[in-house]
Motif scaffolding. Structure first.
Motif, mmCIF file in Angstrom:
data_model
loop_
_atom_site.group_PDB
_atom_site.id
_atom_site.type_symbol
_atom_site.label_atom_id
_atom_site.label_comp_id
_atom_site.label_asym_id
_atom_site.label_seq_id
_atom_site.Cartn_x
_atom_site.Cartn_y
_atom_site.Cartn_z
ATOM 1 N N ALA A 75 -6.655 74.043 -43.074
ATOM 2 C CA ALA A 75 -7.105 74.528 -44.380
ATOM 3 C C ALA A 75 -8.383 75.353 -44.217
ATOM 4 N N GLN A 79 -7.228 69.283 -45.318
ATOM 5 C CA GLN A 79 -5.951 69.322 -44.620
ATOM 6 C C GLN A 79 -6.090 70.078 -43.295
ATOM 7 N N SER A 87 -1.259 59.080 -49.206
ATOM 8 C CA SER A 87 -2.547 59.764 -49.182
ATOM 9 C C SER A 87 -3.569 58.930 -48.420
ATOM 10 N N ILE A 105 -6.459 63.325 -49.205
ATOM 11 C CA ILE A 105 -5.461 64.345 -48.899
ATOM 12 C C ILE A 105 -4.083 63.692 -48.889
ATOM 13 N N LYS A 106 -3.069 64.496 -49.214
ATOM 14 C CA LYS A 106 -1.705 63.995 -49.293
ATOM 15 C C LYS A 106 -0.917 64.424 -48.060
ATOM 16 N N ASN A 107 -0.020 63.561 -47.623
ATOM 17 C CA ASN A 107 0.869 63.865 -46.505
ATOM 18 C C ASN A 107 1.851 64.951 -46.947
ATOM 19 N N PRO A 108 1.832 66.133 -46.328
ATOM 20 C CA PRO A 108 2.741 67.211 -46.747
ATOM 21 C C PRO A 108 4.207 66.808 -46.685
ATOM 22 N N SER A 118 -2.001 69.321 -52.213
ATOM 23 C CA SER A 118 -2.761 69.088 -50.984
ATOM 24 C C SER A 118 -3.630 67.845 -51.051
ATOM 25 N N GLY A 119 -4.063 67.466 -52.254
ATOM 26 C CA GLY A 119 -4.935 66.306 -52.360
ATOM 27 C C GLY A 119 -5.494 66.133 -53.756
ATOM 28 N N ARG A 127 -10.429 61.294 -47.291
ATOM 29 C CA ARG A 127 -10.806 62.310 -46.315
ATOM 30 C C ARG A 127 -12.185 62.920 -46.573
ATOM 31 N N TYR A 183 -16.336 65.129 -43.961
ATOM 32 C CA TYR A 183 -14.917 64.865 -43.721
ATOM 33 C C TYR A 183 -14.791 63.665 -42.792
#
Length: 337
Positions: A202, A199, A100, A91-94, A57-58, A103, A129
């Protein structure tokens, strides 16, 4: 916490149970920590704990800088111990984990109040955030409080310590009486809320329970009620400290077994199961510790490099990540004294 080495694996505790979780698969969180504790030999200096937590997720980086906790009046009173917290997270792109974006930002800190026997308000640790795409800008805080290493532990913490000691006494070999160190250190979690990674959809998790270090068992033991959004479950078990196996590239290690009690969870004690190597629901893993620098009489080193993985089985990713953040924020309790 005073670290004591050369222990056998301490056993987990069996407390009450909650309904089993729905199946959600396996999640892996990688944790690396750099520990620098000059206050072990000079209380005027500050200790620094830098941790990187990474999962699908990150990636989160947390820096915790703490003053040395001291006693006054020949140990009859405690002074406050203050820790500043800073850090950031991406955060990472799913759909493309290699992509990333920044965030999260962390700021603030917490103070362990000597006059209130270790009461620690965690709402002074803030989280911001950043606006990313359609995700809005937000500001929040951690929640609840901890009671850190009190002179008068709670009744539930004392019970956990007694159970750990009783297990050792019941399983002592031979008929000769064995003397055990009855001291404990405890941390009580009271609605301790850890915000989410950032995310979409989340949710953070809230932790309630006791985490107790038994000097005799050389292990942290305890139980938590954990709530992540609409999901509530119980975790029981331990984080036992021992020497690394022969031939390892590190010196000591924490072995983590926090499991969901009941069927599949073995009541918090995987070594009591018919198959001690069975996969259990909960959070497991090993944190390898490589020591350097000066060591105290109790074997606590000024510099420690920590690496490891936390594996969550059928528990929410945010709970597994949350345990990593607990280790990061309370690094001084787990890696120092």
């Amino acid at each position: 916490m005073r670290i004591i080495y050369g222990a056998a694996l301490a056993q987990a505790l069996c407390l009450g149970a909650m309904p089993a979780l729905a199946q959600s698969g396996t999640e892996t969180v990688t944790l690396t920590m750099e520990v620098n504790q000059p206050s072990l030999f000079d209380t005027a200096r500050r200790d620094v704990f830098r941790t990187v937590i990474d999962d699908r997720s990150g990636t989160t980086t947390l820096n915790v800088e703490c003053s040395a906790g001291t006693s006054a009046l020949f140990g009859l009173s405690r002074t406050d111990e203050a820790c500043a917290v800073s850090g950031s997270g991406v955060i990472k792109n799913p759909n493309n984990p290699s992509q990333s974006v920044p965030r999260v930002d962390f700021a603030g800190g917490f103070t362990i109040s000597g006059s209130q026997d270790g009461f620690t308000d965690m709402r002074s640790l803030t989280v911001g955030y950043r606006r990313v795409g359609s995700a809005p800008q937000e500001a929040t805080t951690f929640g609840g409080n901890l009671v850190m290493m009190p002179e008068s532990p709670s009744a539930s913490a004392m019970e956990i310590g007694r159970n750990a000691l009783a297990y050792l006494q019941q399983n002592a070999a031979g008929s000769a009486p064995v003397e055990y160190d009855t001291r404990i250190d405890s941390i009580s979690f009271n609605n301790f809320a850890i915000p989410h990674v950032g995310q979409a959809n989340a949710t953070g998790c809230t932790w309630n329970g006791d985490w107790v270090y038994s000097y005799a068992a050389e292990s942290w033991n305890g139980a938590f009620d954990v709530t992540c959004g609409n999901t509530r479950f119980r975790l029981e078990g331990n984080m036992s400290l021992g020497e690394a196996p022969a031939g390892s590239d590190h010196d000591e290690e924490y072995v983590i077994n926090l499991v969901v009690p009941g069927e599949g969870g073995s009541g918090g004690d995987p070594f009591a199961a018919p198959n001690p190597f069975a996969t259990v629901d909960g959070i497991t893993g090993t944190l390898a510790m490589s020591n350097s620098g000066r060591a105290t009489q109790d074997g606590v080193y000024t510099n420690v490099a920590v690496t490891g993985q936390l594996v969550g089985t059928n528990v929410p990713l945010e709970a597994v990540r949350g345990w990593g953040q607990i280790v990061a924020i309370l690094g001084r309790s787990f890696m120092g004294e």
